[in-house]
Scaffold this motif. Structure first.
Motif, short mmCIF file in Angstrom:
data_model
loop_
_atom_site.label_atom_id
_atom_site.label_comp_id
_atom_site.label_asym_id
_atom_site.label_seq_id
_atom_site.Cartn_x
_atom_site.Cartn_y
_atom_site.Cartn_z
N LEU A 62 2.85 10.32 3.97
CA LEU A 62 1.86 9.24 3.84
C LEU A 62 1.44 8.72 5.20
O LEU A 62 0.25 8.50 5.47
CB LEU A 62 2.44 8.11 2.99
N THR A 102 -1.03 4.54 0.39
CA THR A 102 0.22 4.31 1.11
C THR A 102 0.86 2.99 0.71
O THR A 102 2.08 2.91 0.48
CB THR A 102 -0.04 4.34 2.63
N TRP A 147 4.41 3.15 -1.18
CA TRP A 147 5.51 2.88 -0.26
C TRP A 147 6.75 2.29 -0.96
O TRP A 147 7.87 2.76 -0.72
CB TRP A 147 5.05 1.95 0.86
#
Length: 320
Positions: free
Chosen positions: A41, A20, A24
């Protein structure tokens, strides 16, 4: 639900968290696809974290012991037949066949555990004066053997303390019967607390109070006795353990005395054990309220059974 599974689940959660953080910035744009990626996620990480937490709590609390139990497959079918009190009494009578010499075979209809049983009654058991008396019981667990211990004169013990002595030995050479119900294993507590007690009650005049029932064993059987009293104090209020009584496997004392006592009121039991045994559970090293502890280094089976007899006598005098 083993430790390996928990470790794997933890590693997956950590991997998702790192993934993640890495993805991101790459999903920071506008549009449906970046938004769906961010939601996926977050959802995956949160679900994995929640699963890790819940399975860890279950591992410590012992709420579910197998996948089949969690998914409801292990107890999906029951067939109940109510035969009434007479039918139940007849069933308990049939599971124990005792000869005239007091020796017999006990078939544990609830637990599935079979054992050899020798019963010794006090000399005045059949006298008219004692026809209505209910006698206390000392259970001697020899399913794990008795090492180098000298066996006492059980008949003399029964007469001296005016109680019934039930000596249980292993019928199938399967080793000691645990004092707890092992998940997906031997149902020891069912055997000691229900099969044995009801079988004896169907053949002999035994007292019902837990204060009148004590159990002793040598080595692993001693550990079974301690676990039984701690986890089922409503049926056995006295227990004695001789020798290396802490040498059994973790499963044989499931979920473990210390872990068990965290979540329940302190049981009203009296314990006697050999203090030289290693790794004694911390919660039974000293007396704690109703849980009374007596220790003796080099404790023998003879001394343990004398202690049980004297303790039962004291309980009877207090009750009177």
């Amino acid at each position: 639900m083993s430790k390996g599974f928990l470790l794997l689940l933890g590693l997956v959660t950590l991997a998702l968290a790192l993934l993640t953080l890495w993805l991101w910035p790459r999903l920071a744009g506008h549009g449906a696809r970046p938004l769906a990626g961010r939601i996926g996620l977050l959802l995956g990480t949160q679900l994995s974290l929640a699963a890790t937490f819940l399975f860890t709590v279950n591992a410590f609390g012992g709420f579910y012991t197998s996948w089949s139990q969690l998914l409801g497959d292990s107890s999906s079918q029951y067939h109940l037949n109510n035969a009434g009190a007479p039918g139940a009494a007849a069933h308990d009578t049939q599971q124990l066949v005792v000869g005239a010499d007091g020796h017999g075979q006990l078939v544990g209809v609830r637990s599935g555990v079979n054992a050899e049983l020798s019963v010794f009654t006090p000399a005045d058991y059949v006298s008219p004066a004692e026809a209505t008396k209910r006698f206390a019981v000392e259970v001697v667990d020899l399913t794990g053997g008795y090492a180098s211990q000298t066996l006492p004169n059980f008949q003399q013990l029964a007469t001296t303390y005016r109680l019934i002595v039930a000596v249980v030995t292993d019928a199938a050479s399967t080793g000691p019967v645990p004092g707890v119900n092992v998940p997906e294993g031997t149902q020891g507590e069912l055997f000691w607390s229900q099969d044995l007690r009801t079988a004896l009650a169907s053949h002999y005049r035994v007292a019902a109070s837990s204060a009148d029932w004590g159990v002793a064993g040598v080595g692993q059987s001693g550990g079974s006795a301690i676990n039984l009293a701690v986890q089922d104090s409503t049926r056995y209020a006295l227990a004695a353990a001789v020798g290396a009584w802490t040498s059994g496997s973790a499963q044989s004392s499931w979920p473990g005395i210390d872990k068990y006592l965290v979540g329940v009121p302190t049981p009203a039991v009296r314990l006697l054990y050999d203090a030289s045994a290693p790794n004694i559970p911390s919660k039974i090293r000293t007396t704690d309220g109703q849980l009374q502890v007596v220790t003796q280094t080099g404790l023998t089976l003879n001394s343990a059974l004398d202690w049980l007899g004297a303790s039962i006598e004291a309980n009877e005098e207090t009750a009177a």
